[in-house]
Design an enzyme around this catalytic site. Structure first.
Site, PDB file in Angstrom:
ATOM      1  N   ARG A  92     -10.677   1.501   9.413  1.00 32.76           N
ATOM      2  CA  ARG A  92     -10.284   0.110   9.653  1.00 32.76           C
ATOM      3  C   ARG A  92     -11.478  -0.779  10.002  1.00 32.76           C
ATOM      4  NH1 ARG A  92      -4.800  -0.755  10.224  1.00 32.76           N
ATOM      5  NH2 ARG A  92      -3.501   1.093  10.499  1.00 32.76           N
ATOM      6  N   LYS A 108       0.822  -1.211   0.000  1.00 24.65           N
ATOM      7  CA  LYS A 108       0.000   0.000   0.000  1.00 24.65           C
ATOM      8  C   LYS A 108       0.856   1.261   0.000  1.00 24.65           C
ATOM      9  CE  LYS A 108      -2.357  -0.709   3.741  1.00 24.65           C
ATOM     10  NZ  LYS A 108      -1.662  -1.941   4.160  1.00 24.65           N
ATOM     11  N   ARG A 150      13.085  -8.826  12.606  1.00 27.19           N
ATOM     12  CA  ARG A 150      12.312  -8.269  13.717  1.00 27.19           C
ATOM     13  C   ARG A 150      11.253  -9.273  14.169  1.00 27.19           C
ATOM     14  NH1 ARG A 150      10.122  -2.544  11.761  1.00 27.19           N
ATOM     15  NH2 ARG A 150       8.763  -4.024  10.710  1.00 27.19           N
ATOM     16  N   ARG A 161      -1.096 -11.460  12.348  1.00 27.80           N
ATOM     17  CA  ARG A 161      -1.451 -10.130  11.843  1.00 27.80           C
ATOM     18  C   ARG A 161      -2.432 -10.231  10.681  1.00 27.80           C
ATOM     19  NH1 ARG A 161       4.126  -7.491  10.420  1.00 27.80           N
ATOM     20  NH2 ARG A 161       2.818  -5.767   9.708  1.00 27.80           N
ATOM     21  N   ARG A 202      12.032  -9.992   5.355  1.00 28.06           N
ATOM     22  CA  ARG A 202      12.656  -8.709   5.663  1.00 28.06           C
ATOM     23  C   ARG A 202      13.785  -8.880   6.683  1.00 28.06           C
ATOM     24  NH1 ARG A 202       7.081  -5.415   6.933  1.00 28.06           N
ATOM     25  NH2 ARG A 202       6.348  -5.134   4.785  1.00 28.06           N
TER      26      ARG A 202
END
Length: 214
Positions: free
Chosen positions: A88, A13, A160, A171, A127
């Site tokens: 949201r 996004k 992370r 998530r 990542r």
């Protein structure tokens, strides 16, 4: 043009929003940015938001909607905007409708980036971040020259906690639970545009522009 941009974590996004604001000549409005700006400016709503943020609580919808309403009246929003990260929930969407009615404005489109869950997990779980300078890498798309070593400063790169696969899956579950009703809400109004979020960045952007009638 007034646009809402939806999509799960890792859908791209942010990247697409940056391209869209250039194409459309409108600002990107992020609730996170608004909160930080209002707190820094010490506005009444900013001070109210800070009370919740300081104790680690979620900022109530009424405060968020108030901040959004203030932001939408700024001069740079005269030609439209891209809302990123808001609404949201259906409750927030209904509150946004009320605010827009008061401002005598209407939404033009709701763009929803769709990416298969396994692809999202691969994007996020791959990542790596440098502990020293914060430089970002990806084991598949943009790896460091030496595994575990930052190209910029030679520091250690690491994954992370919120990028670990089990966390990413959680998530995505939360996103799906929250957003599915929101998608149905805007689909029922004929505003939702589903965009395939796989492929090259330029290909995805072309699909988004086409869905906007460009």
């Amino acid at each position: 043009m007034r646009v809402i941009l939806l999509g799960p974590p890792g859908a791209g996004k942010g990247t697409q929003a940056k391209l869209l604001i250039v194409r459309l000549g409108v600002p990107q409005i992020s609730t996170g940015d608004m909160l930080r700006a209002a707190v820094a400016a010490g506005t009444p709503l900013g001070r109210e938001a800070k009370r919740f943020m300081d104790r680690g609580a979620l900022v109530p919808d009424a405060v968020i909607v108030g901040l959004v309403r203030e932001r939408l009246q700024a001069p740079d929003c005269g030609r439209g905007y891209i809302l990123d990260g808001f609404p949201r929930t259906v409750a927030q969407a209904e509150a946004l409708d009320t605010a827009l009615n008061e401002l005598r404005a209407v939404l033009d489109h709701v763009l929803c980036l769709e990416v298969p869950s396994e692809e999202l997990i691969a994007r996020i779980a791959g990542r790596r971040t440098c502990r020293a300078c914060g430089a970002m890498y990806h084991v598949r798309f943009s790896p460091s020259k030496r595994e575990g070593v930052c190209d910029v400063c030679g520091g250690e790169t690491y994954q992370r906690d919120d990028d670990r696969e089990e966390t990413v899956r959680q998530r995505l579950t939360v996103y799906a639970d929250q957003t599915a009703p929101l998608i149905r809400f805007y689909e029922g109004r004929g505003l939702l545009r589903r965009i395939a979020g796989t492929g090259e960045i330029s290909e995805i952007f072309a699909r988004m522009v086409h869905s906007l009638g460009g």
